[in-house]
Design a protein around this motif. Structure first.
Motif, PDB file in Angstrom:
ATOM      1  N   MET A 110      38.349  40.292  45.673  1.00 35.05           N
ATOM      2  CA  MET A 110      39.008  40.780  44.465  1.00 35.05           C
ATOM      3  C   MET A 110      38.813  39.823  43.285  1.00 35.05           C
ATOM      4  SD  MET A 110      43.024  41.775  43.877  1.00 35.05           S
ATOM      5  CE  MET A 110      43.015  42.905  45.261  1.00 35.05           C
ATOM      6  N   LEU A 111      38.969  38.534  43.522  1.00 32.93           N
ATOM      7  CA  LEU A 111      38.840  37.554  42.451  1.00 32.93           C
ATOM      8  C   LEU A 111      37.420  37.520  41.893  1.00 32.93           C
ATOM      9  CD1 LEU A 111      40.924  34.661  44.043  1.00 32.93           C
ATOM     10  CD2 LEU A 111      41.545  35.927  41.978  1.00 32.93           C
ATOM     11  N   GLU A 112      36.439  37.508  42.772  1.00 32.82           N
ATOM     12  CA  GLU A 112      35.054  37.463  42.328  1.00 32.82           C
ATOM     13  C   GLU A 112      34.649  38.766  41.630  1.00 32.82           C
ATOM     14  OE1 GLU A 112      32.342  34.979  42.669  1.00 32.82           O
ATOM     15  OE2 GLU A 112      34.225  33.866  42.570  1.00 32.82           O
ATOM     16  N   SER A 113      35.132  39.894  42.134  1.00 33.32           N
ATOM     17  CA  SER A 113      34.827  41.178  41.511  1.00 33.32           C
ATOM     18  C   SER A 113      35.450  41.264  40.120  1.00 33.32           C
ATOM     19  CB  SER A 113      35.323  42.333  42.382  1.00 33.32           C
ATOM     20  OG  SER A 113      34.691  42.325  43.648  1.00 33.32           O
ATOM     21  N   GLY A 114      36.723  40.811  40.033  1.00 32.85           N
ATOM     22  CA  GLY A 114      37.386  40.803  38.733  1.00 32.85           C
ATOM     23  C   GLY A 114      36.701  39.897  37.750  1.00 32.85           C
ATOM     24  N   ARG A 115      36.258  38.750  38.213  1.00 33.55           N
ATOM     25  CA  ARG A 115      35.553  37.797  37.356  1.00 33.55           C
ATOM     26  C   ARG A 115      34.252  38.386  36.827  1.00 33.55           C
ATOM     27  NH1 ARG A 115      31.711  33.598  38.520  1.00 33.55           N
ATOM     28  NH2 ARG A 115      31.895  31.819  37.101  1.00 33.55           N
ATOM     29  N   ARG A 116      33.519  39.036  37.724  1.00 36.73           N
ATOM     30  CA  ARG A 116      32.260  39.663  37.326  1.00 36.73           C
ATOM     31  C   ARG A 116      32.515  40.805  36.334  1.00 36.73           C
ATOM     32  NH1 ARG A 116      27.021  40.459  39.738  1.00 36.73           N
ATOM     33  NH2 ARG A 116      27.632  39.179  41.537  1.00 36.73           N
ATOM     34  N   LEU A 117      33.577  41.575  36.594  1.00 34.40           N
ATOM     35  CA  LEU A 117      33.898  42.718  35.732  1.00 34.40           C
ATOM     36  C   LEU A 117      34.246  42.269  34.322  1.00 34.40           C
ATOM     37  CD1 LEU A 117      34.216  45.810  35.809  1.00 34.40           C
ATOM     38  CD2 LEU A 117      36.624  45.462  36.402  1.00 34.40           C
TER      39      LEU A 117
ATOM     40  N   MET B 188      55.637  46.626  55.303  1.00 39.06           N
ATOM     41  CA  MET B 188      54.684  45.542  55.095  1.00 39.06           C
ATOM     42  C   MET B 188      53.253  45.983  55.434  1.00 39.06           C
ATOM     43  SD  MET B 188      56.486  43.288  53.799  1.00 39.06           S
ATOM     44  CE  MET B 188      55.092  42.181  53.652  1.00 39.06           C
ATOM     45  N   ILE B 189      53.104  46.814  56.461  1.00 36.63           N
ATOM     46  CA  ILE B 189      51.775  47.338  56.800  1.00 36.63           C
ATOM     47  C   ILE B 189      51.242  48.203  55.663  1.00 36.63           C
ATOM     48  CG2 ILE B 189      50.560  48.963  58.310  1.00 36.63           C
ATOM     49  CD1 ILE B 189      52.220  47.850  60.632  1.00 36.63           C
ATOM     50  N   ALA B 190      52.121  49.033  55.094  1.00 35.98           N
ATOM     51  CA  ALA B 190      51.721  49.857  53.952  1.00 35.98           C
ATOM     52  C   ALA B 190      51.293  48.981  52.776  1.00 35.98           C
ATOM     53  CB  ALA B 190      52.874  50.772  53.543  1.00 35.98           C
ATOM     54  N   ALA B 191      52.027  47.889  52.546  1.00 30.48           N
ATOM     55  CA  ALA B 191      51.685  46.969  51.459  1.00 30.48           C
ATOM     56  C   ALA B 191      50.336  46.300  51.721  1.00 30.48           C
ATOM     57  CB  ALA B 191      52.782  45.919  51.301  1.00 30.48           C
ATOM     58  N   CYS B 192      50.073  45.951  52.967  1.00 29.92           N
ATOM     59  CA  CYS B 192      48.788  45.323  53.313  1.00 29.92           C
ATOM     60  C   CYS B 192      47.631  46.284  53.076  1.00 29.92           C
ATOM     61  CB  CYS B 192      48.806  44.859  54.775  1.00 29.92           C
ATOM     62  SG  CYS B 192      49.896  43.454  55.098  1.00 29.92           S
TER      63      CYS B 192
ATOM     64  N   ILE C 209      48.092  29.267  45.979  1.00 30.00           N
ATOM     65  CA  ILE C 209      49.374  29.976  45.836  1.00 30.00           C
ATOM     66  C   ILE C 209      49.527  31.007  46.948  1.00 30.00           C
ATOM     67  CG2 ILE C 209      50.665  31.579  44.372  1.00 30.00           C
ATOM     68  CD1 ILE C 209      49.445  30.137  41.943  1.00 30.00           C
ATOM     69  N   LEU C 210      48.426  31.705  47.266  1.00 30.84           N
ATOM     70  CA  LEU C 210      48.468  32.688  48.359  1.00 30.84           C
ATOM     71  C   LEU C 210      48.841  32.029  49.677  1.00 30.84           C
ATOM     72  CD1 LEU C 210      47.823  35.494  49.612  1.00 30.84           C
ATOM     73  CD2 LEU C 210      45.440  34.749  49.797  1.00 30.84           C
ATOM     74  N   LEU C 211      48.234  30.883  49.964  1.00 34.46           N
ATOM     75  CA  LEU C 211      48.507  30.201  51.235  1.00 34.46           C
ATOM     76  C   LEU C 211      49.918  29.647  51.313  1.00 34.46           C
ATOM     77  CD1 LEU C 211      45.141  28.299  51.852  1.00 34.46           C
ATOM     78  CD2 LEU C 211      45.812  30.606  52.532  1.00 34.46           C
ATOM     79  N   CYS C 212      50.534  29.417  50.145  1.00 38.14           N
ATOM     80  CA  CYS C 212      51.916  28.915  50.110  1.00 38.14           C
ATOM     81  C   CYS C 212      52.949  30.041  50.082  1.00 38.14           C
ATOM     82  CB  CYS C 212      52.127  28.011  48.899  1.00 38.14           C
ATOM     83  SG  CYS C 212      51.227  26.446  48.974  1.00 38.14           S
TER      84      CYS C 212
ATOM     85  N   TYR D  23      49.199  40.925  61.786  1.00 36.67           N
ATOM     86  CA  TYR D  23      47.788  41.005  62.143  1.00 36.67           C
ATOM     87  C   TYR D  23      46.887  41.067  60.905  1.00 36.67           C
ATOM     88  CZ  TYR D  23      49.639  42.238  66.782  1.00 36.67           C
ATOM     89  OH  TYR D  23      50.308  42.249  67.970  1.00 36.67           O
ATOM     90  N   PHE D  24      47.462  41.451  59.764  1.00 39.92           N
ATOM     91  CA  PHE D  24      46.683  41.553  58.529  1.00 39.92           C
ATOM     92  C   PHE D  24      46.574  40.215  57.797  1.00 39.92           C
ATOM     93  CE2 PHE D  24      48.054  45.869  59.307  1.00 39.92           C
ATOM     94  CZ  PHE D  24      47.031  46.671  58.819  1.00 39.92           C
ATOM     95  N   LEU D  25      47.510  39.315  58.027  1.00 37.73           N
ATOM     96  CA  LEU D  25      47.589  38.092  57.232  1.00 37.73           C
ATOM     97  C   LEU D  25      46.333  37.217  57.283  1.00 37.73           C
ATOM     98  CD1 LEU D  25      51.316  37.032  57.878  1.00 37.73           C
ATOM     99  CD2 LEU D  25      50.367  38.404  56.013  1.00 37.73           C
ATOM    100  N   PRO D  26      45.692  37.039  58.435  1.00 40.84           N
ATOM    101  CA  PRO D  26      44.496  36.178  58.443  1.00 40.84           C
ATOM    102  C   PRO D  26      43.358  36.666  57.549  1.00 40.84           C
ATOM    103  CG  PRO D  26      45.334  36.470  60.678  1.00 40.84           C
ATOM    104  CD  PRO D  26      46.059  37.438  59.806  1.00 40.84           C
ATOM    105  N   TYR D  27      43.348  37.970  57.239  1.00 37.61           N
ATOM    106  CA  TYR D  27      42.283  38.511  56.386  1.00 37.61           C
ATOM    107  C   TYR D  27      42.552  38.294  54.896  1.00 37.61           C
ATOM    108  CZ  TYR D  27      41.160  41.138  60.675  1.00 37.61           C
ATOM    109  OH  TYR D  27      40.855  41.494  61.965  1.00 37.61           O
ATOM    110  N   ALA D  28      43.749  37.867  54.549  1.00 37.82           N
ATOM    111  CA  ALA D  28      44.151  37.777  53.140  1.00 37.82           C
ATOM    112  C   ALA D  28      43.186  36.962  52.277  1.00 37.82           C
ATOM    113  CB  ALA D  28      45.578  37.228  53.033  1.00 37.82           C
ATOM    114  N   PRO D  29      42.755  35.756  52.708  1.00 31.70           N
ATOM    115  CA  PRO D  29      41.841  34.986  51.845  1.00 31.70           C
ATOM    116  C   PRO D  29      40.518  35.697  51.572  1.00 31.70           C
ATOM    117  CG  PRO D  29      42.838  33.557  53.504  1.00 31.70           C
ATOM    118  CD  PRO D  29      43.179  34.965  53.886  1.00 31.70           C
ATOM    119  N   LEU D  30      39.941  36.358  52.569  1.00 31.08           N
ATOM    120  CA  LEU D  30      38.661  37.033  52.363  1.00 31.08           C
ATOM    121  C   LEU D  30      38.784  38.169  51.360  1.00 31.08           C
ATOM    122  CD1 LEU D  30      37.096  37.138  55.953  1.00 31.08           C
ATOM    123  CD2 LEU D  30      36.331  35.799  53.988  1.00 31.08           C
TER     124      LEU D  30
END
Length: 450
Positions: A440-447, A340-344, A176-179, A428-435
């Motif tokens: 966040m996903l793994e941390s939330g899952r562990r939490l 958008m930079i603030a949102a990133c 969904i993020l990539l789309c 410039y921030f977009l390529p980092y989004a998946p990492l």
């Protein structure tokens, strides 16, 4: 059952979605309405004409309107005319026609493109294919332009399919993020160095995540190593991220860490090759600046020297970068970009906060197993979870890499006396989004499992 079927279908669904979105955005984006488009076009055509490394030129553009320090290469006359015909005030990289030294007998003219001169031919591979086909079949510049966009879109779609397919977990949220339109808009098809860079960065992120939590293999290590080198060749600023593969060289067996030679050899070759390429490419392009109209080569050299020798200059750079981040400063103070930079940055802060909370809770409840699950070969925690130290490593390296972009812009785009850092754009921030999403996903899952 439906969830499992959707999980299996996500690579195809994401590819189709990105393809349809890309085609739509390509259709509604007028030629010339992509950031730095004409300097990218000039750079690509000059590579085909043999100017792989930029050289001094006397022509100027509105972005590079200075008598000294301008670099570029030989560009077909038809592309100069096409850019002038399409220009409507959007991109200041357009050549100033009166500045071109033209004897009328040559099919090429020397045009300026300082801000794209450091982009390697590798990062333009899809567009170079389109331009080459256009030459072979004698297409018009307009048709070649669209063909190059189509080539980029096809490559981008294939990379997105491969990225999602590599994921052993989180295919649906990452898909969904990539789309998401902002991820697809422009840089799924644009004639730009950022297009292939973003595609490679996303694939690298997904292969890295698979290597961390999935079944580790030599074949996977080779794929990650190749992608690492490709990432460094696309944009040298991302080379530090290649270091994230180093922990994958090791296995923990019987309480001790051991080098897994089957994985370590290709991964180490990838890291070393990435470093060698970066040093080489920076070396052959170290004699000019990206925007000589704002910062001359002499000024840039003085700033570099001061950064290494003068504590006051170091502090000044830190203060300007901090000011730019706190005020979400964007290129030319564009309001939309600033929002958008603030949102990133907010998204980055949220992911780090979630990771920090998870780390604190994990330490408090001492959730670490006393008898960790071993794999068939006796290794411990070889797969299945993104460890907290690895998650912190990813977050720190990514944030550090973003700060390097700010530092590079401060060195080459900030005119003397300017407050903050000019030149930053939210893309410039977009390529980092998946990492950051994985963290966040793994941390939330562990939490949630505490």
């Amino acid at each position: 059952m439906k969830g499992k079927k959707l999980f299996r279908c996500m690579p195809v669904l994401v590819a189709l979605c990105v393809l349809l979105e890309g085609m739509l955005f390509m259709a509604v984006t007028k030629p010339g309405h992509v950031p730095d488009i004409w300097t990218h076009v000039y750079r690509i055509d000059s590579i085909l004409n043999g100017d792989v490394i930029a050289r001094p030129v006397t022509s100027r553009s509105m972005l590079h309107n200075t008598e000294t320090g301008v670099v570029g290469g030989a560009v077909d006359r038809s592309w100069m005319q096409y850019s002038l015909d399409q220009y409507d005030g959007y991109d200041p990289g357009i050549v100033i026609a009166e500045s071109v030294a033209d004897n009328g007998s040559s099919t090429t003219v020397d045009l300026p493109f300082n801000n794209t001169a450091t982009d390697s031919p590798v990062v333009y591979a899809p567009q170079l294919l389109g331009f080459r086909i256009g030459r072979v079949f004698n297409f018009s510049s307009g048709m070649t332009y669209r063909l190059a966009e189509a080539c980029m879109l096809i490559i981008y779609v294939l990379f997105m399919h491969g990225a999602v397919r590599a994921l052993p977990r989180w295919r649906i949220p990452v898909g969904i993020l990539l789309c998401f339109p902002l991820m697809v808009f422009r840089y799924s098809f644009a004639i730009s160095a950022d297009s292939l860079t973003q595609a490679v960065m996303i694939l690298f992120s997904c292969l890295l995540f698979r290597g961390i939590i999935g079944k580790r293999s030599q074949r996977g290590a080779v794929a990650l190593a190749v992608t690492s080198v490709l990432l460094a060749m696309c944009k040298f600023v991302y080379m530090p991220l290649v270091l994230l593969v180093i922990p994958l060289m090791f296995d923990r067996v019987s309480g001790r860490w051991h080098v897994n030679r089957g994985r370590a050899v290709p991964l180490l070759i990838g890291v070393v090759a990435s470093g060698i390429w970066t040093i080489f490419w920076l070396g052959v392009n170290a004699w000019y600046t990206n925007c000589p109209m704002l910062v001359s080569y002499k000024q840039m050299s003085e700033r570099k020297h001061a950064l290494l020798t003068d504590p006051v200059a170091m502090l000044d750079a830190v203060k300007n970068i901090a000011w730019a981040i706190m005020h979400a400063q964007s290129n030319m103070n564009n309001r939309t970009d600033s929002i958008m930079i603030a949102a990133c940055w907010l998204a980055i802060v949220v992911s780090v906060v979630v990771l920090a909370v998870t780390s604190v809770v994990n330490a408090c409840v001492k959730s670490r197993r006393k008898n960790p699950v071993r794999t068939a070969n006796g290794s411990i925690n070889a797969c299945g979870v993104l460890s907290l130290p690895y998650a912190w490593l990813i977050a720190v390296v990514c944030i550090g890499d973003i700060l390097l972009i700010y530092l590079a812009l401060w060195l080459q785009y900030d005119a003397d006396g300017l407050i903050g850092v000019n030149g930053m754009q939210f893309r410039y921030f977009l390529p980092y989004a998946p990492l950051f999403a994985f963290v966040m996903l793994e941390s939330g899952r562990r939490l949630l499992k505490q």
